[in-house]
Design a protein around this motif. Sequence first.
Motif, PDB file in Angstrom:
ATOM      1  N   SER A 245      52.393  48.183  32.799  1.00  0.00           N
ATOM      2  CA  SER A 245      52.964  49.535  32.902  1.00  0.00           C
ATOM      3  C   SER A 245      52.414  50.421  31.798  1.00  0.00           C
ATOM      4  O   SER A 245      52.300  50.014  30.654  1.00  0.00           O
ATOM      5  CB  SER A 245      54.488  49.478  32.800  1.00  0.00           C
TER       6      SER A 245
ATOM      7  N   CYS B  66      56.944  55.132  35.527  1.00  0.00           N
ATOM      8  CA  CYS B  66      57.291  54.424  34.285  1.00  0.00           C
ATOM      9  C   CYS B  66      58.392  55.169  33.536  1.00  0.00           C
ATOM     10  O   CYS B  66      59.286  54.543  32.966  1.00  0.00           O
ATOM     11  CB  CYS B  66      56.058  54.255  33.401  1.00  0.00           C
TER      12      CYS B  66
ATOM     13  N   TYR C  75      58.638  50.497  36.388  1.00  0.00           N
ATOM     14  CA  TYR C  75      57.303  50.039  35.998  1.00  0.00           C
ATOM     15  C   TYR C  75      56.580  49.365  37.166  1.00  0.00           C
ATOM     16  O   TYR C  75      55.350  49.343  37.210  1.00  0.00           O
ATOM     17  CB  TYR C  75      57.384  49.028  34.858  1.00  0.00           C
TER      18      TYR C  75
END
Lengths: 346, 346, 346, 346
Positions: free
Chosen positions: C89, C96, C101
């Motif tokens: 991520s 995110c 993520y």
Amino acid sequence: MKALTYHGSGNKSLDEQPMPELLKPTDAIVRMTRTTICGTDLHILKGDVPTCEPGRILGHEGVGIVHRVGSGVSTLSEGDRVLVSCISSCGQCEYCRRGMYSHCTTGGWILGNRIDGTQAEYARIPHAQTSLYRIPNGLDEEALVMLSDILPTGFECGVLNGKVQPGSTVAIVGAGPIGLASLLTAQFYSPAQIIMIDQDPNRLEVAQRFGATACIDARTTDAVAEVMRLTESVGVDCAMEAVGIPVTFELCESLVAPGGTVANIGVHGVKVDLHLEKLWDRNIAITTRLVDTVSTPMLLKTVRAGRLNPKPLITHRFPLNDIVAAYDTFSRAADTRALKVIIEMP
Amino acid sequence: MKALTYHGSGNKSLDEQPMPELLKPTDAIVRMTRTTICGTDLHILKGDVPTCEPGRILGHEGVGIVHRVGSGVSTLSEGDRVLVSCISSCGQCEYCRRGMYSHCTTGGWILGNRIDGTQAEYARIPHAQTSLYRIPNGLDEEALVMLSDILPTGFECGVLNGKVQPGSTVAIVGAGPIGLASLLTAQFYSPAQIIMIDQDPNRLEVAQRFGATACIDARTTDAVAEVMRLTESVGVDCAMEAVGIPVTFELCESLVAPGGTVANIGVHGVKVDLHLEKLWDRNIAITTRLVDTVSTPMLLKTVRAGRLNPKPLITHRFPLNDIVAAYDTFSRAADTRALKVIIEMP
Amino acid sequence: MKALTYHGSGNKSLDEQPMPELLKPTDAIVRMTRTTICGTDLHILKGDVPTCEPGRILGHEGVGIVHRVGSGVSTLSEGDRVLVSCISSCGQCEYCRRGMYSHCTTGGWILGNRIDGTQAEYARIPHAQTSLYRIPNGLDEEALVMLSDILPTGFECGVLNGKVQPGSTVAIVGAGPIGLASLLTAQFYSPAQIIMIDQDPNRLEVAQRFGATACIDARTTDAVAEVMRLTESVGVDCAMEAVGIPVTFELCESLVAPGGTVANIGVHGVKVDLHLEKLWDRNIAITTRLVDTVSTPMLLKTVRAGRLNPKPLITHRFPLNDIVAAYDTFSRAADTRALKVIIEMP
Amino acid sequence: MKALTYHGSGNKSLDEQPMPELLKPTDAIVRMTRTTICGTDLHILKGDVPTCEPGRILGHEGVGIVHRVGSGVSTLSEGDRVLVSCISSCGQCEYCRRGMYSHCTTGGWILGNRIDGTQAEYARIPHAQTSLYRIPNGLDEEALVMLSDILPTGFECGVLNGKVQPGSTVAIVGAGPIGLASLLTAQFYSPAQIIMIDQDPNRLEVAQRFGATACIDARTTDAVAEVMRLTESVGVDCAMEAVGIPVTFELCESLVAPGGTVANIGVHGVKVDLHLEKLWDRNIAITTRLVDTVSTPMLLKTVRAGRLNPKPLITHRFPLNDIVAAYDTFSRAADTRALKVIIEMP
């Protein structure tokens, strides 16, 4: 019947009182089997609670057996073994429907305060269907007395308001019965650290046994410095105030990490200093709460499942006839090591 | 380049300064097209912000055009039109990953404070990828200057922390730019009442236009009594403090209903009295927050969708050459009726 | 270096492969010390994952030592001991920043899938700062391999999505590694009951040891009837699906109580029947999730605090040279009683 | 009294029926002044609701005047103007205390289903204190009929379950009364887009007037392609199903963005296909709900504050004597352009 009666500041006695009667269709009369004494009862005896007038039977905790029910009570029957909630709630007013039973417009904390309470052989419980909880078979009734007040108080005002989470860090200021109830129920959420702070080494020893990961004796140790050492200088995600005086609340202000919560549990008689000049940019929350006892059904489930054992909070037992001695023992906790004292009915 | 420079308490001037340079691969240099002045800038000029040292270029708001990007910046390119966030955030530290950009371990509120700011022809923006926002086509860039600081501040610290909900009641104490930004964004949630309280009739008039359902002039009206009258003696679900002094915070303590929230937005320089003796059993929350600007992408969407119009917050416009006059106008808001003043670059 | 390489459906071998190189400034090269095999690796070998092309080095779990870092990596250094997250991520894209993520626009589940993975002596980890976690001193690194994937998966997709709470009732369908990881982490929240359902008596025996309050062998017992018996005919507050086939998902539909949640964890290859004609008025939620690994820092804290012990999930150990045998052991779990097999690097 | 009576599949008539009587102390008798017809009433008439037996008076919506109250009703008095909730709730059982009035153990949706309903001159309302809402002075009572069922249904099942937020994107499949109620109440939260999908151009025209940002005629337009075009190929944060058939639910599965919610509102008679093979890794939630009407007090506040105007949902009015014609008009909505038809009592 016999009942512990408040006679104005500093005065109480175990008196003969008339049996309570059903006043409303939603009332129940409970034959109490066990009750206990709360720190709030001591406040009343100091004259600090003006809503409680002389002549009042004290007490807002206990278990018993349903003796009579009003015509509007359909979910409870004579003979049912029940837990009495310290909060009476109708379940129907705007506050009750929001889960704020503490502010029930016809209830709230009235037992042993605005109406006669549970330190008696019998007690009238208003809004019985939503203020009494049937006790599941096989549970230790004595232990359940802890669910009338201190366990929901510690859990709701401390743990829920404090948003205790797995891996989080917690400090509890005050290791009396309420602080210990918070300690027990904080463990529902598997925090990484629970740091207990008190000035009584005996109570800290109990806290250690109850699952505290660290104990700080505030008489001998700089609590702020020690908490910072234990938390890599960040402070705690949740600081619970379980005493009710300015110095302990202001200690919590110093302990809380950015993004954390100060969960007030204590009953306060005077204002405190809120250091907004330090806290305005710390992204914290400060919460207050009179217990709602909305968590009582859940707490009963955790006791039943063996996830919570309230028993060790009980340190002493007295028969009702000795309730005045029980008050004495409870009020001198530093000497007697009393946490909760059980009053057993004849 | 020209830049408004802080020269210690009480002193500032528009000076010739060297062009900023890329210091880290994650930096960008932005050619500012518009900036503005914040109440915090006035605090700095009073010498109240020790982290801001003489020689510093002030300013933490504005829009501009990306001039250069560091080697670690892949999501922005030269020529991109961008909004500068008042909070620099790396997006990667523990605080940023919790959405607490205000406490970013290598960012936070640093622009115009710990590093040079935006009241200049060019500014270096650290953590450019997560501190600049590309401006969608067709949006009025001047209006977006309001999204650098005051709209996310009003929204996050006031509206989100205050848990404004459909049908709820809100009081906002302070009708300056931040209070008005709270008023605008509170309407995202369709509260039943938004009561503005201030001492400046002009600002209250603006508040009325911006959607307040009631306005209270605290010089002539007992604000507590009036709020109680408007809320059937219950108080408000959310009281926002948008001034930053004890008297307004303590007013919020008196306005909040059981179960409600006092959302502090103001920057405080001294402690306040917290009346826990009245609030301990009111089931309230008090929140503090330095804006995180996590809501900036959402605010951009609402502006784009026409759900939020920040433009009316702008009352004056000055060219950069006249920024000292702009400070004067902004600092005498009661006389000049200034809310936000736009500084336009050449 | 040696690496387990996928050669198309049904084919794999431990091959000599070139050392990975830094491709972007945000990359790190990790010298792997331990890795493991996931059920997903078996899916790939069946040819079920078209994004994984022949020639790919498999594996998305493990611990190791930072070997080299790109110029944009400032929070990690050569020699740091690190946990590799199965999800890469960036920490900065829209997903995110929302904590998703798994949907990182330049990451997600790419290791051992779209890019070379961790079943090798060295691995390139993109977005190193937010995809590697420094290992605190004193932790058992082998046990931490369980934190690359299965513990966050069980916790996020099962426990968090399933809203497990103190006193609640949980059923977990599937007692493989993921189901067991859910069982371990569900206990963070002190539910009253955790009922495991599987067809493998060995795995149910393990579940019992890991804290299940009841185990149901679905080959010999009517799982719905038994769950209803255990829950007073109400069903469970949370039913977790940890297998990935229609029959187990549809079982969860039958187990969930009004107001409860079906938390899907399994990877599904075909549609399932959703019985909305029974469920439309049951006030339930059904959730899906590819693990985000946002909980990794928290899980590290719980391991460090001794609240979580991942070690018992490990049943077998093999040197890298024997990784093909390890795959064999892992793929015949019913016979070998394998849960997670550790691959140790030379 | 006159009452619309169900006589088995396909049969109904306006009959003379005996006056309802108080059966329990918590009952009230309401003299209805206005009622309406719900899509569910049409389902009953098709014989699809086996709990509704021949002889039943239909109807679960309306406003009226309290005619008599049982001895256990203290918060309502004869002559009070009241809104009837479609859900009867005791406020005291385990479900009611969790806010799940729809599953009240002695209530739920019983009016016009298990007990006689509101399409009559008088109706018995069980649990009157928590199932009737006093109407504030000055409100348009006809408009409030929309608060008995469709507005709380659209709001709770669609908007709350769908987690509509400022700036978010919403698609509502089905522009009938429930879909339009969802459209009206979604605007409480200022989403950026609300896309209505239906096959009836008239209803889409109404949706446009009610605030939809885009309307898709599914007969002539590829709804998935058009929603993707409108959302930059991401899909919507919330897809509401307001029809109740597989094709519309499965359309919602195709519209929802990663991280989004499919909020089912429709009443389904058969199973649907859930494409977990596509959705397992999309981090979505699917919710179902029978309306709880917990939001009724809040909705009353928003109407009172002028934030919600339910009136435009009403298209036709009939006297009770013509209720059979009203059913005909309502059931041929495509021709008659009926949304909600008001039945006025003599």
